[in-house]
Scaffold this motif. Structure first.
Motif, PDB file in Angstrom:
ATOM      1  N   ILE A  31     -33.150   0.424 -30.104  1.00  0.00           N
ATOM      2  CA  ILE A  31     -32.796  -0.014 -29.282  1.00  0.00           C
ATOM      3  C   ILE A  31     -32.390   1.691 -28.093  1.00  0.00           C
ATOM      4  O   ILE A  31     -33.481   1.263 -26.832  1.00  0.00           O
ATOM      5  N   ALA A  32     -32.059   2.242 -28.647  1.00  0.00           N
ATOM      6  CA  ALA A  32     -31.790   3.498 -27.781  1.00  0.00           C
ATOM      7  C   ALA A  32     -33.745   3.769 -27.306  1.00  0.00           C
ATOM      8  O   ALA A  32     -34.259   4.441 -25.600  1.00  0.00           O
TER       9      ALA A  32
ATOM     10  N   LEU B 120     -35.803  -6.036 -29.904  1.00  0.00           N
ATOM     11  CA  LEU B 120     -36.021  -4.999 -29.495  1.00  0.00           C
ATOM     12  C   LEU B 120     -37.688  -5.370 -28.144  1.00  0.00           C
ATOM     13  O   LEU B 120     -38.058  -5.289 -27.681  1.00  0.00           O
TER      14      LEU B 120
ATOM     15  N   ILE C 277     -36.226  -6.212 -24.878  1.00  0.00           N
ATOM     16  CA  ILE C 277     -36.009  -5.133 -23.682  1.00  0.00           C
ATOM     17  C   ILE C 277     -36.953  -3.928 -23.715  1.00  0.00           C
ATOM     18  O   ILE C 277     -37.014  -3.994 -22.623  1.00  0.00           O
ATOM     19  N   ALA C 278     -38.408  -4.522 -24.606  1.00  0.00           N
ATOM     20  CA  ALA C 278     -39.747  -3.458 -24.481  1.00  0.00           C
ATOM     21  C   ALA C 278     -40.499  -4.171 -24.743  1.00  0.00           C
ATOM     22  O   ALA C 278     -41.327  -4.158 -25.923  1.00  0.00           O
TER      23      ALA C 278
ATOM     24  N   CYS D 126     -43.631  -2.176 -26.774  1.00  0.00           N
ATOM     25  CA  CYS D 126     -43.842  -1.314 -27.421  1.00  0.00           C
ATOM     26  C   CYS D 126     -44.413  -2.323 -28.151  1.00  0.00           C
ATOM     27  O   CYS D 126     -43.934  -3.606 -28.801  1.00  0.00           O
TER      28      CYS D 126
ATOM     29  N   LEU E 262     -39.792   3.992 -15.800  1.00  0.00           N
ATOM     30  CA  LEU E 262     -40.226   5.587 -16.539  1.00  0.00           C
ATOM     31  C   LEU E 262     -40.310   6.555 -16.271  1.00  0.00           C
ATOM     32  O   LEU E 262     -39.935   7.600 -16.727  1.00  0.00           O
TER      33      LEU E 262
ATOM     34  N   ARG F 250     -37.553   7.875 -14.038  1.00  0.00           N
ATOM     35  CA  ARG F 250     -36.829   8.763 -14.991  1.00  0.00           C
ATOM     36  C   ARG F 250     -37.024  10.142 -15.522  1.00  0.00           C
ATOM     37  O   ARG F 250     -36.140  11.205 -15.698  1.00  0.00           O
TER      38      ARG F 250
ATOM     39  N   ALA G  77     -36.416   2.443 -27.583  1.00  0.00           N
ATOM     40  CA  ALA G  77     -37.054   1.545 -26.709  1.00  0.00           C
ATOM     41  C   ALA G  77     -37.060   1.314 -25.628  1.00  0.00           C
ATOM     42  O   ALA G  77     -37.858   1.521 -24.375  1.00  0.00           O
ATOM     43  N   ARG G  78     -35.720   1.807 -25.186  1.00  0.00           N
ATOM     44  CA  ARG G  78     -35.230   2.138 -24.101  1.00  0.00           C
ATOM     45  C   ARG G  78     -35.687   2.772 -23.415  1.00  0.00           C
ATOM     46  O   ARG G  78     -35.889   2.899 -22.326  1.00  0.00           O
ATOM     47  N   ALA G  79     -36.179   3.677 -24.185  1.00  0.00           N
ATOM     48  CA  ALA G  79     -36.634   4.847 -23.361  1.00  0.00           C
ATOM     49  C   ALA G  79     -37.733   5.259 -23.692  1.00  0.00           C
ATOM     50  O   ALA G  79     -38.070   6.128 -22.908  1.00  0.00           O
TER      51      ALA G  79
ATOM     52  N   MET H 169     -43.398  -1.224 -15.437  1.00  0.00           N
ATOM     53  CA  MET H 169     -42.139  -0.448 -16.527  1.00  0.00           C
ATOM     54  C   MET H 169     -42.285   0.943 -16.299  1.00  0.00           C
ATOM     55  O   MET H 169     -40.863   1.349 -16.643  1.00  0.00           O
TER      56      MET H 169
END
Length: 212
Positions: free
Chosen positions: A44-45, A89, A92-93, A96, A13, A16, A47-49, A9
């Protein structure tokens, strides 16, 4: 399918965001205060970052009135928002660090609760709570970065929502005008735009882009 490894993961990242920025994101701790329409989308934004540590704080429970704009599900009704969003969260991550506080922030507990966070995001719905947190951080923790939201209600054009630098460490996102009491309430799309501004301001601060 099994969950990808931490290394897998992180590598995606890095592809990106670049290695340097991703290291900064992974090393950062961000507090999101208020987990409603703004806060749940901001968290959420982030966590995705690939933010390394998210500290989510809210004393409220998920209500049916939240479902039109907040990142909760019907089967989470009645569950504390900090726990419900924490579960999402972690899906998603999974790598984290999620720290959840089911508590109400006030003038006395702000310094203790937010001491370990690099950046503080104000995402409350009510004006008095917003003012309390902003004033508390500026007065008691002036060395912290603060990102706040003001004005995202109604159907006004999305381009009215902007991010501006108020002081060296204080950023404000929104149109600064619209209020839920003006007639039209909070519409998911416009709330999401303001949440995006706040999340992006956090990422830019971490990246060292302070001009906004």
């Amino acid at each position: 399918m099994s969950v990808p490894s931490r290394e897998e993961m992180y590598r995606v990242l890095e592809e990106r965001h670049g290695t340097e920025l991703q290291k900064k994101l992974a090393a950062s701790s961000v507090a999101v205060c208020g987990l409603g329409g703004l806060g749940s989308n901001i968290a959420i934004a982030l966590a995705r970052a690939g933010i390394g540590r998210l500290h989510i704080i809210d004393f409220d429970c998920v209500d049916i009135s939240n479902l039109n704009r907040q990142q909760y599900f019907p089967d989470q009704l009645g569950i504390p928002k900090s726990r419900a969003l924490g579960d999402t969260l972690r899906r998603i991550a999974p790598y984290c660090e999620i720290v959840s506080d089911d508590t109400m922030l006030n003038e006395s507990n702000i310094p203790k609760l937010l001491v370990d966070d690099d950046i503080i995001v104000e995402a409350f719905d009510k004006a008095d709570q917003k003012a309390m947190l902003v004033n508390g951080v500026l007065e008691k923790m002036p060395f912290k970065y603060l990102v706040s939201g003001s004005g995202m209600a109604g159907l006004a054009p999305s381009n009215m929502i902007i991010t501006k630098k108020v002081t060296k460490r204080f950023y404000l996102c929104g149109d600064g005008v619209s209020d839920v009491d003006d007639g039209m309430g909070l519409v998911a799309s416009r709330v999401l735009i303001c949440a995006g501004h706040q999340a992006h301001a956090v990422i830019r601060i971490i990246a060292g882009e302070y001009d906004i």
